[in-house]
Design a protein around this motif. Structure first.
Motif, short mmCIF file in Angstrom:
data_model
loop_
_atom_site.label_atom_id
_atom_site.label_comp_id
_atom_site.label_asym_id
_atom_site.label_seq_id
_atom_site.Cartn_x
_atom_site.Cartn_y
_atom_site.Cartn_z
N GLN A 3 7.99 -13.81 -79.94
CA GLN A 3 6.93 -14.75 -80.29
C GLN A 3 6.42 -14.45 -81.69
N LEU A 4 6.21 -15.50 -82.45
CA LEU A 4 5.66 -15.41 -83.80
C LEU A 4 4.47 -16.35 -83.88
N VAL A 5 3.33 -15.81 -84.27
CA VAL A 5 2.11 -16.61 -84.31
C VAL A 5 1.50 -16.52 -85.70
N GLU A 6 1.50 -17.66 -86.39
CA GLU A 6 0.94 -17.72 -87.74
C GLU A 6 -0.55 -18.02 -87.70
N SER A 7 -1.25 -17.57 -88.73
CA SER A 7 -2.66 -17.89 -88.90
C SER A 7 -2.99 -17.84 -90.38
N GLY A 8 -4.14 -18.40 -90.73
CA GLY A 8 -4.61 -18.30 -92.11
C GLY A 8 -4.48 -19.56 -92.94
N GLY A 9 -3.88 -20.60 -92.37
CA GLY A 9 -3.76 -21.84 -93.13
C GLY A 9 -5.11 -22.52 -93.28
N SER A 25 5.92 -10.37 -81.73
CA SER A 25 6.06 -9.58 -80.51
C SER A 25 7.38 -9.93 -79.85
N GLY A 26 7.84 -9.04 -78.97
CA GLY A 26 9.02 -9.35 -78.19
C GLY A 26 10.29 -8.60 -78.56
N ARG A 27 10.31 -7.99 -79.74
CA ARG A 27 11.41 -7.11 -80.10
C ARG A 27 10.93 -6.16 -81.17
N THR A 28 11.75 -5.17 -81.49
CA THR A 28 11.34 -4.13 -82.42
C THR A 28 11.21 -4.73 -83.82
N PHE A 29 9.97 -4.97 -84.20
CA PHE A 29 9.66 -5.70 -85.44
C PHE A 29 10.30 -5.04 -86.65
N SER A 30 10.24 -3.73 -86.72
CA SER A 30 10.67 -3.02 -87.92
C SER A 30 12.19 -3.01 -88.10
N ASN A 31 12.94 -3.53 -87.15
CA ASN A 31 14.40 -3.58 -87.28
C ASN A 31 14.90 -4.79 -88.05
N TYR A 32 14.02 -5.77 -88.26
CA TYR A 32 14.48 -7.07 -88.74
C TYR A 32 13.75 -7.53 -89.99
N ASN A 107 18.86 -18.02 -95.20
CA ASN A 107 19.18 -18.99 -94.16
C ASN A 107 19.58 -18.42 -92.80
N ASP A 108 19.43 -17.15 -92.55
CA ASP A 108 19.93 -16.56 -91.31
C ASP A 108 18.77 -16.07 -90.44
N TYR A 109 18.07 -17.01 -89.84
CA TYR A 109 16.89 -16.69 -89.05
C TYR A 109 17.01 -17.30 -87.67
N ASP A 110 16.50 -16.58 -86.65
CA ASP A 110 16.74 -17.07 -85.29
C ASP A 110 15.48 -17.36 -84.48
N TYR A 111 14.33 -16.89 -84.88
CA TYR A 111 13.10 -17.19 -84.16
C TYR A 111 12.07 -17.72 -85.15
#
Length: 122
Positions: A3-9, A25-32, A107-111
């Protein structure tokens, strides 16, 4: 499930600044690597910038280079987009995205997050 949740707009006058945040959240953030894209009305979604897994490398679209800065805090699972010297043409929905790789690409993004609206008035 990632899950990716943006804020601040929001609404800002030309020349102003905003900082977007994206909590992951949902996977090891620092790996990607992480990225930011935007989509203006009637236009295709476009790459804004990317940051690698450690934060040691970033890249930007020519249209925002020198005005926008991407950073990340791996301890907080959060990526940021600092936007300075905003222009009316920066008006768009801004999306946070997580890469399939550790190194940023254009261009290689999945979530993807749900997006946050940024409106720059002239």
């Amino acid at each position: 499930q990632v899950q990716l949740v943006e804020s601040g707009g929001g609404l800002v006058q030309a020349g102003g600044s905003l900082r977007l945040s994206c909590a992951a959240s949902g996977r090891t953030f620092s790996n990607y690597a992480m990225g930011w894209f935007r989509q203006a009305p009637g236009k295709e979604r476009e790459f804004v910038g990317g940051i690698n897994w450690s934060g040691g490398s970033t890249g930007y679209a020519d249209s925002v280079k020198g005005r926008f800065t991407i950073s990340r805090d791996n301890a907080k699972n959060t990526v940021y987009l600092q936007m300075n010297s905003l222009k009316p043409e920066d008006t768009a929905i801004y999306y946070c995205t997580s890469s399939r790789r550790a190194i940023w690409t254009r261009n290689d993004y999945d979530y993807w997050g749900q997006g946050t609206q940024v409106t720059v008035s002239s």
